[in-house]
Motif scaffolding. Structure first.
Motif, PDB file in Angstrom:
ATOM      1  N   ASP A 171       0.830  -1.212   0.000  1.00 43.10           N
ATOM      2  CA  ASP A 171       0.000   0.000   0.000  1.00 43.10           C
ATOM      3  C   ASP A 171       0.861   1.257   0.000  1.00 43.10           C
ATOM      4  O   ASP A 171       0.572   2.232  -0.703  1.00 43.10           O
ATOM      5  N   THR A 236      -4.673   9.582   2.132  1.00 42.30           N
ATOM      6  CA  THR A 236      -4.525   8.138   1.924  1.00 42.30           C
ATOM      7  C   THR A 236      -4.227   7.417   3.231  1.00 42.30           C
ATOM      8  O   THR A 236      -4.821   6.374   3.539  1.00 42.30           O
ATOM      9  N   ALA A 239      -7.246   7.379   5.457  1.00 44.05           N
ATOM     10  CA  ALA A 239      -8.257   6.449   4.943  1.00 44.05           C
ATOM     11  C   ALA A 239      -7.949   5.022   5.400  1.00 44.05           C
ATOM     12  O   ALA A 239      -8.853   4.269   5.792  1.00 44.05           O
ATOM     13  N   HIS A 240      -6.682   4.638   5.366  1.00 41.84           N
ATOM     14  CA  HIS A 240      -6.290   3.296   5.828  1.00 41.84           C
ATOM     15  C   HIS A 240      -6.489   3.159   7.341  1.00 41.84           C
ATOM     16  O   HIS A 240      -6.890   2.083   7.822  1.00 41.84           O
ATOM     17  N   ARG A 242      -8.737   4.772   9.131  1.00 40.76           N
ATOM     18  CA  ARG A 242     -10.180   4.647   9.347  1.00 40.76           C
ATOM     19  C   ARG A 242     -10.684   3.267   8.966  1.00 40.76           C
ATOM     20  O   ARG A 242     -11.529   2.687   9.655  1.00 40.76           O
ATOM     21  N   LYS A 243     -10.144   2.736   7.878  1.00 45.95           N
ATOM     22  CA  LYS A 243     -10.552   1.411   7.423  1.00 45.95           C
ATOM     23  C   LYS A 243     -10.248   0.360   8.489  1.00 45.95           C
ATOM     24  O   LYS A 243     -11.082  -0.506   8.782  1.00 45.95           O
ATOM     25  N   GLU A 244      -9.049   0.450   9.086  1.00 49.81           N
ATOM     26  CA  GLU A 244      -8.698  -0.514  10.136  1.00 49.81           C
ATOM     27  C   GLU A 244      -9.607  -0.351  11.340  1.00 49.81           C
ATOM     28  O   GLU A 244     -10.070  -1.338  11.929  1.00 49.81           O
ATOM     29  N   PHE A 246     -12.734   0.932  11.491  1.00 52.55           N
ATOM     30  CA  PHE A 246     -14.094   0.479  11.211  1.00 52.55           C
ATOM     31  C   PHE A 246     -14.164  -1.045  11.112  1.00 52.55           C
ATOM     32  O   PHE A 246     -15.141  -1.659  11.531  1.00 52.55           O
ATOM     33  N   SER A 247     -13.114  -1.636  10.577  1.00 50.59           N
ATOM     34  CA  SER A 247     -13.063  -3.093  10.480  1.00 50.59           C
ATOM     35  C   SER A 247     -13.034  -3.717  11.873  1.00 50.59           C
ATOM     36  O   SER A 247     -13.782  -4.657  12.164  1.00 50.59           O
ATOM     37  N   THR A 250     -16.400  -3.001  13.711  1.00 54.57           N
ATOM     38  CA  THR A 250     -17.471  -3.841  13.176  1.00 54.57           C
ATOM     39  C   THR A 250     -17.318  -5.279  13.648  1.00 54.57           C
ATOM     40  O   THR A 250     -18.298  -5.925  14.046  1.00 54.57           O
TER      41      THR A 250
END
Length: 552
Positions: A171, A236, A239-240, A242-244, A246-247, A250
């Motif tokens: 990434d 960027t 965003a990564h 936040r992705k981690e 939220f994952s 969740t």
């Protein structure tokens, strides 16, 4: 004759034998009462359900990590990572080749892209009739003297701790060679720029001239490119991150939702089973024959089966309850992940406390729901007590389970597995119950404790004020006066004790005076016993009681 100044009818010694206030066990008795109430309620049942859910790997201790489920820079700096992959990418040494693009393949190994610098330069030459230097605006030739420059250098991307923590090697590589971070420039400038940021390199001087002057840099254009690159890198990386988050949130939410759902189902079934079995056991002795007992036992299991299926048939009611529980569980999982991440920005939390916090937060959410809906229509005071117990019991149960698990791990090496589990579960129940009772008792008496503390604080403040306003000579005079008063008080006490013993001695003489009539001796003996503090039930008052005592 006895001294007329001495009152022989006095209860001085009886009063000395009264119960000492400090032996009062009311507080301890109240604590045991609360503990019995907890154990006799559905505490054991709920504790057992929590243990079962842990064994089903729905939020058990092993699923929690030091530092929680989401990475933070602070944790990484302290060597705490959510998994081994994060640790490897964060601690990997810098290698420029990791930031020059790659051949991209899918899961089956097929090539689906190529963003290597050489490939991008070739595409640039192919798709454009003429090429201009991004920093100077001068025309470039389509050969090896034209380089593709990282506007934000590879080393600066590597030094970005957040990028290293939340982005994989691939990434970061892809980000480094993105069109938003590449610019075609003269090869001499690229070699000169090296690992500096664009702004740092522009300001750098050589032989008294800045690179802006040496290479005729268009500062407006270079600043625009720098800002564009920095914005792209920041966007960027975030965003990564936040992705981690939220994952993780969740995943934790779904885990808690499943835990709540299975918890409701197990609680419903266990209620039915316990009610039927308790009824059967209470009537056990009324069944005279073994065949009757076996027959009744069979009927118990049939009724349990019927009631469970009846509950399932009331699908609408059950689904509503499950939906509320699942929603609450999911919300609890997400919110606890948010709070855990905030905490870990300041303090690295350990595995055990993460589980205790998760279970405690779950109990808090449940308590808030009870407080808001008040399904039993309780008075405010009773409702407040009820929600307190929910939170306290949830946290205490979690602490008991965690400590029980630690004990089981220690015992399993020296005892058989089944025995270590029995002991650890028993200890966990005991710890959870005692902790719940202790906290509930403390909360119940919290107001009194605050009053006592306030009194002590006020006394201390007043003492300080006196010390600030009264002179040393005045304090010394007050002290001497107090000592004299104490001496006088002790003199009075000693005089009182002496007088009482004189009374006691007179009574003893009269009781044993053989020149007295028997009835008079008996009367004095009774007075002697009463004055000495002997219980009335242990005194012989007349000849009838004496005869009854010795002859019967």
């Amino acid at each position: 004759m006895p001294d007329s100044s001495i009152d022989l009818k006095d209860d001085f010694f009886k009063r000395l034998n009264t119960k000492d206030d400090y032996s009062n066990n009311d507080n301890l008795n109240e604590f045991w009462k609360i503990l019995r109430e907890q154990i006799s309620s559905d505490f054991i049942q709920k504790f057992g359900i929590q243990v079962i859910l842990d064994k089903m790997r729905l939020g058990n201790l092993e699923q929690f990590k030091d530092g929680g489920d989401v990475s933070t820079i602070r944790n990484a700096e302290n060597g705490v990572f959510v998994d081994l992959d994060h640790k490897k990418q964060y601690e990997k040494e810098f290698n420029r080749k990791d930031y020059e693009g790659r051949i991209i393949k899918d899961d089956n190994g097929r090539i689906i892209g190529d963003n290597r610098l050489a490939k991008q330069r070739k595409e640039l030459f192919k798709n454009n009739k003429s090429i201009s230097d991004a920093y100077t605006g001068k025309k470039l030739t389509k050969d090896g003297t034209t380089h593709m420059d990282h506007i934000t250098s590879a080393k600066n991307i590597y030094n970005n701790k957040k990028a290293r923590l939340f982005m994989s090697d691939n990434d970061r590589n892809d980000m480094a060679v993105s069109s938003s971070n590449l610019a075609p420039i003269d090869g001499r400038m690229n070699q000169s720029k090296g690992e500096y940021t664009l702004n740092e390199w522009c300001a750098k001087e050589r032989d008294g001239h800045s690179n802006i002057e040496r290479f005729d840099i268009n500062t407006e254009q270079s600043n625009s490119l720098q800002k564009k690159s920095e914005k792209f890198i920041s966007k960027t990386v975030n965003a990564h991150a936040r992705k981690e988050f939220f994952s993780a949130a969740t995943e934790r939410g779904f885990q808690q939702a499943k835990r709540k759902m299975y918890g409701v189902i197990l609680y419903e079934i266990s209620n039915i089973v316990l009610e039927e079995i308790s009824s059967f056991i209470s009537k056990w002795c009324s069944y005279s024959k073994i065949t009757d007992k076996l027959k009744k036992a069979r009927l118990v299991f049939l009724r349990i089966n019927q009631r469970v299926f009846q509950r399932i048939r009331n699908i609408k009611e059950l689904l509503e309850e499950l939906f509320v529980s699942v929603s609450t569980g999911f919300l609890n999982g997400v919110l606890s992940t948010i709070i855990t991440q905030i905490k870990n920005n300041f303090l690295t939390t350990i595995q055990s406390w993460n589980k205790i916090f998760q279970d405690g937060f779950s109990s808090f959410i449940q308590a808030v729901k009870i407080w808001a809906t008040n399904p039993q229509k309780l008075a405010k005071k009773d409702l407040f007590t009820s929600v307190q117990k929910i939170v306290v019991a949830g946290i205490s149960t979690s602490i008991g389970i965690v400590l029980g698990e630690k004990l089981r791990s220690a015992l399993i090496n020296i005892l058989p597995t089944y025995l270590s589990e029995i002991i650890s579960d028993a200890v966990a129940v005991l710890i959870s119950g005692c902790l719940t009772a202790l906290v509930i008792y403390s909360l119940k008496h919290f107001g009194h404790a605050i009053q006592q503390f306030s009194k002590i604080l006020n006394d201390s403040i007043n003492s300080i004020k006196i010390g600030l306003t009264v002179t040393a000579s005045e304090i010394n005079l007050a002290y001497q006066t107090a000592v004299l008063k104490i001496d006088d008080s002790y003199s009075e006490v000693l005089k009182s004790i002496k007088t009482q013993y004189e009374k006691l001695n007179k009574l003893a003489e009269l009781a044993h005076d053989m020149n007295k009539l028997a009835s008079a001796q008996l009367s004095f003996s009774v007075s002697y016993a009463e004055t000495s503090g002997v219980s009335d039930t242990n005194i012989l008052h007349n000849s009838d009681e004496i005869s009854k005592y010795f002859l019967e």
